[in-house]
Write a protein that holds these residues in place. Sequence first.
Motif, PDB file in Angstrom:
ATOM      1  N   GLU A  94       0.866  -1.117  -0.046  1.00 54.18           N
ATOM      2  CA  GLU A  94      -0.122  -0.072  -0.170  1.00 54.18           C
ATOM      3  C   GLU A  94       0.745   1.144   0.101  1.00 54.18           C
ATOM      4  O   GLU A  94       0.607   2.147  -0.600  1.00 54.18           O
ATOM      5  CB  GLU A  94      -0.936   0.129   1.217  1.00 54.18           C
ATOM      6  N   SER A  95       2.013   1.094   0.739  1.00 60.56           N
ATOM      7  CA  SER A  95       2.750   2.490   0.917  1.00 60.56           C
ATOM      8  C   SER A  95       3.398   2.473  -0.864  1.00 60.56           C
ATOM      9  O   SER A  95       3.467   3.734  -1.131  1.00 60.56           O
ATOM     10  CB  SER A  95       3.810   2.130   1.977  1.00 60.56           C
ATOM     11  N   LEU A  96       3.898   1.526  -1.209  1.00 62.41           N
ATOM     12  CA  LEU A  96       4.487   1.421  -2.568  1.00 62.41           C
ATOM     13  C   LEU A  96       3.415   2.054  -3.600  1.00 62.41           C
ATOM     14  O   LEU A  96       3.730   2.846  -4.462  1.00 62.41           O
ATOM     15  CB  LEU A  96       4.996   0.238  -3.009  1.00 62.41           C
ATOM     16  N   ARG A  97       2.267   1.821  -3.253  1.00 59.87           N
ATOM     17  CA  ARG A  97       1.095   2.219  -4.576  1.00 59.87           C
ATOM     18  C   ARG A  97       0.983   3.676  -4.175  1.00 59.87           C
ATOM     19  O   ARG A  97       0.638   4.301  -5.429  1.00 59.87           O
ATOM     20  CB  ARG A  97      -0.113   1.378  -4.033  1.00 59.87           C
ATOM     21  N   LEU A  98       1.148   4.131  -3.007  1.00 62.13           N
ATOM     22  CA  LEU A  98       1.018   5.674  -2.777  1.00 62.13           C
ATOM     23  C   LEU A  98       1.988   6.708  -3.376  1.00 62.13           C
ATOM     24  O   LEU A  98       1.678   7.926  -3.553  1.00 62.13           O
ATOM     25  CB  LEU A  98       0.482   5.843  -1.395  1.00 62.13           C
ATOM     26  N   ARG A  99       3.064   6.031  -3.409  1.00 65.51           N
ATOM     27  CA  ARG A  99       4.247   6.612  -3.704  1.00 65.51           C
ATOM     28  C   ARG A  99       4.563   6.736  -5.268  1.00 65.51           C
ATOM     29  O   ARG A  99       4.442   5.662  -6.000  1.00 65.51           O
ATOM     30  CB  ARG A  99       5.720   6.017  -3.150  1.00 65.51           C
ATOM     31  N   ARG A 100       4.593   8.170  -5.758  1.00 70.23           N
ATOM     32  CA  ARG A 100       4.712   8.307  -7.040  1.00 70.23           C
ATOM     33  C   ARG A 100       6.090   7.637  -7.588  1.00 70.23           C
ATOM     34  O   ARG A 100       6.938   7.545  -6.486  1.00 70.23           O
ATOM     35  CB  ARG A 100       5.011   9.712  -7.258  1.00 70.23           C
ATOM     36  N   HIS A 101       6.235   7.349  -8.883  1.00 65.79           N
ATOM     37  CA  HIS A 101       7.535   6.925  -9.497  1.00 65.79           C
ATOM     38  C   HIS A 101       8.420   7.903  -9.205  1.00 65.79           C
ATOM     39  O   HIS A 101       9.871   7.319  -9.310  1.00 65.79           O
ATOM     40  CB  HIS A 101       6.940   6.414 -10.870  1.00 65.79           C
ATOM     41  N   ASP A 102       8.230   8.986  -9.263  1.00 68.56           N
ATOM     42  CA  ASP A 102       9.481  10.029  -9.034  1.00 68.56           C
ATOM     43  C   ASP A 102       9.704  10.455  -7.673  1.00 68.56           C
ATOM     44  O   ASP A 102      10.435  11.142  -7.428  1.00 68.56           O
ATOM     45  CB  ASP A 102       9.189  11.177  -9.882  1.00 68.56           C
ATOM     46  N   HIS A 103       9.085   9.748  -6.649  1.00 69.12           N
ATOM     47  CA  HIS A 103       9.015  10.107  -5.371  1.00 69.12           C
ATOM     48  C   HIS A 103      10.761   9.690  -4.856  1.00 69.12           C
ATOM     49  O   HIS A 103      11.262   8.635  -5.285  1.00 69.12           O
ATOM     50  CB  HIS A 103       8.521   9.317  -4.411  1.00 69.12           C
TER      51      HIS A 103
END
Length: 527
Positions: A327-336
């Motif tokens: 879930e944390s990974l899903r929320l993080r943008r690819h450019d985070h």
Amino acid sequence: MVSHLNDAVQHFQSVLDQCPVSHPDHATALTNLAYARLQGYVRNDLQDIDTTTSLFREALALRPQPHPDHPLSLYNLAVALSWRHKKKSTAADIREAAKLYHELLPLCPEGTYLRSISAANGVDYVIVGCNNLPKDASDESIHLRRVVLELCPLGHQRRPDALYPLLQSLCTRFTQCGSIDDLDESIKLGREAVSLLSDGYPERGSYLNELAFSLGYRSKHEGKPHDLDEAISLYEEALRLRPVGHKNRDTSLGNLGTALIARFKKRGDIDDITRAISLFREALTLRLPGHPRRDTTLNNLALALKTRYHKLDVIEDLNEAIDQYRESLRLRRHDHAERHLNLSNLSASLCSHFMQTRENEDIEEAINLCRESLAALSSLHPDRYFSYTRLQEAYLSRYQILHDPVDLSLAVENFRLASGHPTQGFSRRIIQAYNWTVAAKQHGHESTLEAYLAFFELLDAHLATRSSATSRREAAAAFHYARSLPVDAASCAIHCANLRHAVELVEQGRGQQWSLASRLKTPVEDL
């Protein structure tokens, strides 16, 4: 009024025109013209401040120390630069103004007029202006922070404000360069800042957190248990200052939870990890869906659950950790900027799940996640170390189940890359080199001797960064578990029929111990 100002400027310009550079009153004429122009700039009647600062700068050059008007010229230029900063927010101006006041104040005894107007009108402004500059850990920035601190002697109301950015910058430079002296100074300054602030001071919690943060770093790198205990106590106090409803309570919950995880890893007290999980769950209720930092709290909760899993071996903890990481990974943008850490953390949890279930898709996903995290990082990014470490763990886990020698070779290659990664701190690289020696020896890999050599080279380099005998001894003590490594390494060299290396390794290990001991000797006359 504007016409009067214009008349004054024209008059002072006429006087300057009649006073060539060689004239004894040339500096005075420059100053008078510059001062009139500055008044127009302050009142928004004149827009050209650059000419004004140039005139003041020229006058200062004509009045070097010990000219009796040198202090006044310093003050005038500092005021002009401060006004230009006030209207244009030019960072170079506020930096230079701070340095000018730093030079000026020692020339103005207490009670003099110039001292009083400098303190009342100028110094406070440059302190606030410098504190608002972007913080970085460059030598130039830290020097400026020291200059500002010297403008705030003991008893000055803004001394805590000057301490805070300096201690932050020193801590940041430690994370980048690894000098323990920076971290020690950061802690010393943090203690002073906290001692100057009453419980009712609105930002006391921030100062407590910053001091705790530095103590936590030192505990991690020096292995001092009392540092971690003190950090936790400070985080506890900061949390008490941020009761339910406080805008920063979620941050304090996260800070305390992270420190409790660190202590649990050292001492294994189940109460610490259980409380950390509770703190992160509370923080999650304060960072509901849509909150910009919900992903961070999900990541922290997953870390705590995975940590407890390794202690209690309860599969539900690991399963929830994987869900929270996803879930944390899903929320993080690819450019985070920290997405690669999410990838590495999820990879480690899937690796643990593979060791439980033997499901090949878990380890395949773990390896692919590590590769993705590496692809997102530049070749010298410090966090490539973590990706190499996770990739090594994945290959080694698969080797332990499937016994494919290719996996063992890939694990060793990532041990090599992690321990040799130049932009990561020595402490972590030493730990990885030690783990490499253990794994290579356990599985009979041909890189065992290379791993020992890497460990000793890194330990030597690590100790060389310490400026005192005591700090070197403390740094070496953090790796107490590796005391038998010189003998083990020599034994390995003998087994490999490499007698020259065997002797060198024994001597290197002995040399490290004697080097530390010799630096602790007390002169005979002092005994």
